[in-house]
Scaffold this motif. Structure first.
Motif, PDB file in Angstrom:
ATOM      1  N   MET B   1      18.534   2.830   9.630  1.00  0.00           N
ATOM      2  CA  MET B   1      17.177   2.290   9.594  1.00  0.00           C
ATOM      3  C   MET B   1      16.248   3.247   8.839  1.00  0.00           C
ATOM      4  N   ASN B   2      15.208   2.670   8.292  1.00  0.00           N
ATOM      5  CA  ASN B   2      14.229   3.507   7.607  1.00  0.00           C
ATOM      6  C   ASN B   2      13.003   3.726   8.483  1.00  0.00           C
ATOM      7  N   ALA B   3      12.541   4.960   8.528  1.00  0.00           N
ATOM      8  CA  ALA B   3      11.343   5.260   9.312  1.00  0.00           C
ATOM      9  C   ALA B   3      10.114   4.679   8.615  1.00  0.00           C
ATOM     10  N   ILE B   4      10.121   4.791   7.301  1.00  0.00           N
ATOM     11  CA  ILE B   4       8.983   4.304   6.520  1.00  0.00           C
ATOM     12  C   ILE B   4       9.492   3.539   5.307  1.00  0.00           C
ATOM     13  N   GLU B   5       8.882   2.404   5.056  1.00  0.00           N
ATOM     14  CA  GLU B   5       9.246   1.620   3.882  1.00  0.00           C
ATOM     15  C   GLU B   5       7.993   1.060   3.244  1.00  0.00           C
ATOM     16  N   LEU B   6       7.702   1.502   2.047  1.00  0.00           N
ATOM     17  CA  LEU B   6       6.585   0.925   1.297  1.00  0.00           C
ATOM     18  C   LEU B   6       7.170   0.126   0.140  1.00  0.00           C
ATOM     19  N   ASN B   7       6.798  -1.130   0.046  1.00  0.00           N
ATOM     20  CA  ASN B   7       7.333  -1.986  -1.008  1.00  0.00           C
ATOM     21  C   ASN B   7       6.226  -2.515  -1.909  1.00  0.00           C
ATOM     22  N   HIS B   8       6.274  -2.101  -3.162  1.00  0.00           N
ATOM     23  CA  HIS B   8       5.347  -2.630  -4.178  1.00  0.00           C
ATOM     24  C   HIS B   8       3.901  -2.649  -3.688  1.00  0.00           C
ATOM     25  N   ILE B   9       3.468  -1.552  -3.110  1.00  0.00           N
ATOM     26  CA  ILE B   9       2.095  -1.488  -2.606  1.00  0.00           C
ATOM     27  C   ILE B   9       1.118  -1.335  -3.770  1.00  0.00           C
ATOM     28  N   GLN B  10       0.086  -2.149  -3.704  1.00  0.00           N
ATOM     29  CA  GLN B  10      -0.951  -2.131  -4.730  1.00  0.00           C
ATOM     30  C   GLN B  10      -2.285  -2.033  -4.005  1.00  0.00           C
ATOM     31  N   LYS B  11      -3.117  -1.085  -4.392  1.00  0.00           N
ATOM     32  CA  LYS B  11      -4.431  -1.007  -3.760  1.00  0.00           C
ATOM     33  C   LYS B  11      -5.401  -0.437  -4.768  1.00  0.00           C
ATOM     34  N   SER B  12      -6.429  -1.194  -5.045  1.00  0.00           N
ATOM     35  CA  SER B  12      -7.367  -0.766  -6.072  1.00  0.00           C
ATOM     36  C   SER B  12      -8.733  -0.465  -5.463  1.00  0.00           C
ATOM     37  N   PHE B  13      -9.339   0.624  -5.922  1.00  0.00           N
ATOM     38  CA  PHE B  13     -10.681   0.989  -5.467  1.00  0.00           C
ATOM     39  C   PHE B  13     -11.649   1.028  -6.639  1.00  0.00           C
ATOM     40  N   GLY B  14     -11.366   0.288  -7.674  1.00  0.00           N
ATOM     41  CA  GLY B  14     -12.231   0.370  -8.851  1.00  0.00           C
ATOM     42  C   GLY B  14     -11.768   1.467  -9.772  1.00  0.00           C
ATOM     43  N   SER B  15     -12.289   2.689  -9.551  1.00  0.00           N
ATOM     44  CA  SER B  15     -11.932   3.765 -10.473  1.00  0.00           C
ATOM     45  C   SER B  15     -10.536   4.318 -10.193  1.00  0.00           C
ATOM     46  N   PHE B  16     -10.065   4.116  -8.980  1.00  0.00           N
ATOM     47  CA  PHE B  16      -8.764   4.673  -8.608  1.00  0.00           C
ATOM     48  C   PHE B  16      -7.887   3.583  -8.018  1.00  0.00           C
ATOM     49  N   ALA B  17      -6.604   3.635  -8.334  1.00  0.00           N
ATOM     50  CA  ALA B  17      -5.720   2.619  -7.774  1.00  0.00           C
ATOM     51  C   ALA B  17      -4.349   3.194  -7.451  1.00  0.00           C
ATOM     52  N   ILE B  18      -3.786   2.724  -6.349  1.00  0.00           N
ATOM     53  CA  ILE B  18      -2.374   2.984  -6.047  1.00  0.00           C
ATOM     54  C   ILE B  18      -1.604   1.872  -6.741  1.00  0.00           C
TER      55      ILE B  18
END
Lengths: 126, 283
Positions: B1-18
């Motif tokens: 099992m995986n403790a953490i799994e991030l899949n294709h996370i997208q998050k935009s704050f205008g000037s900065f984005a994941i």
């Protein structure tokens, strides 16, 4: 069981564990059937990565030096001297063919190469 | 099992984005998250704890989607220490313990008391009079005492002196003796991460540049020191980053497999690898 990890040498950490354990198994310091520490315990004690430790154990297992019983842990395998001998012969062959390659590129004759080997062996026997 | 799994996370704050963040931390391992200030480390952690909602993609912690209603229960299993500890200013360490005992179902008072004495934390001093180091130690004691399976640490060792930091690292190391215990830790102290981690994940301007087994990284790269001409003789793809001294000497991070076998290289620390890569990326 003794394992010394050194950061100064260029040998990867998993190889250091692998070769030290292997040497102790071949020499009999680690007796056949003896239980080895779990991968996780060894990693935490040596303060190295679990993945690295697992790689060393996996390699030893694939070469028949230890075997793992699910839920019980890893044990030194019953020593198979033929197997070890076979393995060492293979290693010897590899070294010799590397030497032969070098000799060829230096333009050494077969006789000269054999002479060189003879001298080296005699030196060691002194 | 995986403790953490991030899949294709997208998050935009205008000037900065994941951007398209994929990160997996297998159960039982320690992953170090590194990157410059503003690279997105804390944002990643907030996304994980559902303190931020991603624009798209999914975050799973201990197998549960962070945006699902079941995630509340998962928080019992996650110990979080952020770079600043916030407790009501007038509470003492003993009172914080009482509050936590009423908050967490598996609160272990004995363990908490042990941590307080191990860290030399006074029981009756109000929180506002704590030094920065004491605050961090209190937050770590709280996180460890509700018996989590996953620790999420954001700059948790900053502000601690080297001796205490070493002790704290040892506690984290011990924590993962259990096979289902995992840690995600972000830190600017790369030597700490080098000591502790199984994986190193490197964020740069909102992108994950790599997530690699630490020992493989150390095996892959080496540091070359020599003259510029010597360096120029190496293959282009072998050199990741370089730094000239101004006196003819040059240091460079190189891939071991792409340079001649006889070439003498120094061992690269995680710090060297990250620094050279950041410099390389800026060019």
């Amino acid at each position: 069981m003794e394992i010394i990890i050194r950061n100064t040498v260029n040998q990867p950490i998993y190889e250091q564990i692998y070769s030290q354990l292997k040497a102790q198994i071949i020499s009999g310091t680690l007796a056949p059937g003896e239980a080895l520490p779990s991968i996780r315990a060894l990693a935490k004690d040596l303060k190295i990565s679990v993945i690295t430790t697992k790689r060393a154990y996996d390699e030893l297992e694939s070469e028949g030096f230890l075997h793992t019983v699910a839920g019980k842990g890893s044990f030194v395998a019953e020593k198979n001297l033929d197997l070890i001998r076979e393995q060492q012969l293979k290693e010897l062959e590899d070294h010799l063919s590397a030497a032969a390659g070098l000799a060829r590129s230096c333009g050494l004759t077969v006789e000269e190469l054999i002479d060189m080997l003879r001298v080296l062996l005699e030196e060691e026997n002194l | 099992m995986n403790a953490i799994e991030l899949n294709h996370i997208q998050k935009s704050f205008g000037s900065f984005a994941i951007e398209d963040l994929n990160l997996t931390v297998p159960s039982g391992t320690i992953c170090g998250l590194v990157g410059e200030n503003g690279a997105g480390k804390s944002t990643t952690i907030r996304l994980l704890m559902n303190a931020l909602r991603p624009d798209s993609g999914t975050a799973k912690v201990l197998g549960v989607d962070a945006s699902s209603p079941e995630f509340r229960a998962v928080k019992e299993d996650v110990g979080v220490v952020l770079d600043e500890a916030y407790y009501p200013e007038t509470l003492t360490a003993l009172q914080v313990g009482k509050v936590m005992a009423g908050t967490y179902r598996r609160w272990n008072q004995k363990r908490y008391d042990e941590f307080l004495s191990r860290f030399d934390l006074p029981g009756k001093k109000p929180f506002k009079d704590f030094s920065r180091g004491m605050k961090m130690k209190l937050a770590i004691a709280v996180a460890m005492s509700h018996q989590p399976r996953l620790l999420i640490l954001d700059e948790a060792t900053s502000g601690l002196d080297p001796i205490v930091r070493d002790e704290v690292l040892e506690i984290f190391n011990e924590f993962t003796r259990e096979e289902d215990h995992s840690i995600l830790i972000s830190s600017h102290i790369l030597s700490d991460l080098e000591k502790l981690c199984d994986y190193i994940a490197f964020l740069h301007r909102g992108r994950l540049l790599f997530c690699e087994e630490k020992d493989r990284l150390l095996e892959t790269y080496g540091v070359f020191s020599g003259t510029a001409e010597q360096l120029a003789s190496l293959r282009e793809e072998a050199v990741v980053g370089r730094e000239a001294s101004g006196y003819g000497g040059i240091r460079a991070l190189v891939r071991r497999e792409d340079v001649p076998a006889g070439l003498e290289l120094e061992r690269a620390a995680v710090e060297d690898i990250i620094l050279f890569m950041v410099k390389g990326a800026k060019k």
